[in-house]
Design an enzyme around this catalytic site. Structure first.
Site, mmCIF file in Angstrom:
data_model
loop_
_atom_site.group_PDB
_atom_site.id
_atom_site.type_symbol
_atom_site.label_atom_id
_atom_site.label_comp_id
_atom_site.label_asym_id
_atom_site.label_seq_id
_atom_site.Cartn_x
_atom_site.Cartn_y
_atom_site.Cartn_z
ATOM 1 N N LEU A 83 2.684 79.331 56.288
ATOM 2 C CA LEU A 83 1.812 78.525 55.495
ATOM 3 C C LEU A 83 2.388 77.513 54.491
ATOM 4 C CD1 LEU A 83 -1.413 80.663 54.884
ATOM 5 C CD2 LEU A 83 -0.814 79.320 57.121
ATOM 6 N N ASP A 84 1.920 76.392 54.525
ATOM 7 C CA ASP A 84 2.801 75.441 53.443
ATOM 8 C C ASP A 84 2.535 76.111 52.162
ATOM 9 O OD1 ASP A 84 3.800 73.731 55.394
ATOM 10 O OD2 ASP A 84 2.077 72.419 55.115
ATOM 11 N N LYS A 85 3.451 75.769 51.216
ATOM 12 C CA LYS A 85 3.354 76.173 49.850
ATOM 13 C C LYS A 85 1.915 76.035 49.075
ATOM 14 C CE LYS A 85 5.306 75.693 45.107
ATOM 15 N NZ LYS A 85 6.427 75.234 44.248
ATOM 16 N N VAL A 87 -0.915 75.502 50.693
ATOM 17 C CA VAL A 87 -2.057 76.097 51.462
ATOM 18 C C VAL A 87 -2.200 77.602 51.185
ATOM 19 C CG1 VAL A 87 -2.644 76.312 53.859
ATOM 20 C CG2 VAL A 87 -1.316 74.312 53.217
ATOM 21 N N ARG A 211 -1.877 68.187 58.026
ATOM 22 C CA ARG A 211 -1.881 67.070 56.887
ATOM 23 C C ARG A 211 -1.658 65.726 57.429
ATOM 24 N NH1 ARG A 211 2.276 70.230 53.344
ATOM 25 N NH2 ARG A 211 1.855 68.442 51.778
#
Length: 260
Positions: A83-85, A87, A211
């Protein structure tokens, strides 16, 4: 698998030596093979060059080490997806190398259901969705009916298909194109919940897929400064992994969902 494990054991990779850190984890579920946690926003998934501590993998290694359950042959502390930072939400870690290979195969084979909840900066016009095909991406998915019912059921999903590649105007961003031959194939299904709230199921797992896709549809995720300007990446954006469903080792399909 045993040959792969033997080869891996003889490799020297500094990122395998993850520093264990004592940090509280929100454990959602756990077995002898896997660990499901609720990742907070603002935390990086695993160490990288110049960023060897303070990641979720550091915390997981510390948690398993304190219980005497850490497998030193794990790669990147058991990470099998990311997961992105900025998120938050559900993420699964392997607790041994055999399970890591099994789970990684599930993700690479696109047999994992990952549903996110997104809140956008502004309302996306209804006309945008009217131009998209309407499908049920999870029709016939065994073991998911109950969880999907709580999320609004099978109906109301729109397919958004195209290509994703790096944005030439800002190499930190990705850009979605309606043409599938523009970059790597990207397939998402979006279900409007309200004027600015959406569920998103991603069939492919491209970098920044949700995104970039929502930006293309007319509004970036709320708080996502990377996709509203050339500024720095926000540590906390309004995107959360709310459902994760896959086949785990020695078991049938397992489904986890965040309530609320």
């Amino acid at each position: 698998i045993e040959r792969v494990l033997d080869t891996f054991a003889n490799q020297k990779d500094p990122l395998r030596e993850i520093v264990p850190q004592d940090e509280e984890l929100e454990v959602v579920d756990e077995s002898e093979d896997w660990l499901v946690v609720n990742k907070p926003k603002g935390v990086v998934m695993h160490p990288g060059v110049g960023n060897m501590e303070g990641t979720l993998a550091n915390y997981v290694v510390g948690y398993l080490g304190r219980k005497g359950e850490y497998d030193p042959y794990l790669k990147r502390g058991g990470v099998v997806h990311r997961l992105d930072k900025g998120v938050s939400g559900l993420v699964i870690f392997a607790k041994n190398r055999k399970a890591q290979l099994w789970l990684k195969d599930q993700f690479e084979g696109r047999r994992v259901v990952k549903i996110y909840k997104a809140v956008t900066e502004v309302e996306i016009p209804h006309e945008v969705f009217q131009s998209l095909p309407k499908e049920d991406p999870l029709e016939g998915a065994k073991g998911l009916d109950s969880a999907l019912k709580e999320l609004g059921g099978h109906a109301g999903w729109y397919r958004v298909e195209g290509g994703i590649k790096r944005d030439p105007a800002n190499r930190m961003r990705m850009r979605f194109f309606a043409r599938s031959d523009s970059g790597k194939s990207s397939i998402s299904y979006i279900k409007p919940l309200g004027a600015r709230e959406f569920l998103v199921w991603i069939k492919t797992g491209r970098m920044h897929q949700i995104r970039a896709t929502l930006k293309y549809l007319g509004s970036p995720v709320a708080g996502d400064t990377l996709y509203t300007s050339v500024g720095t990446v926000a540590d906390k954006i309004s995107l959360e992994s709310v459902l994760l469903s896959l086949v785990v080792p020695n078991s049938d399909r397992k489904t986890w969902r965040l309530v609320g």
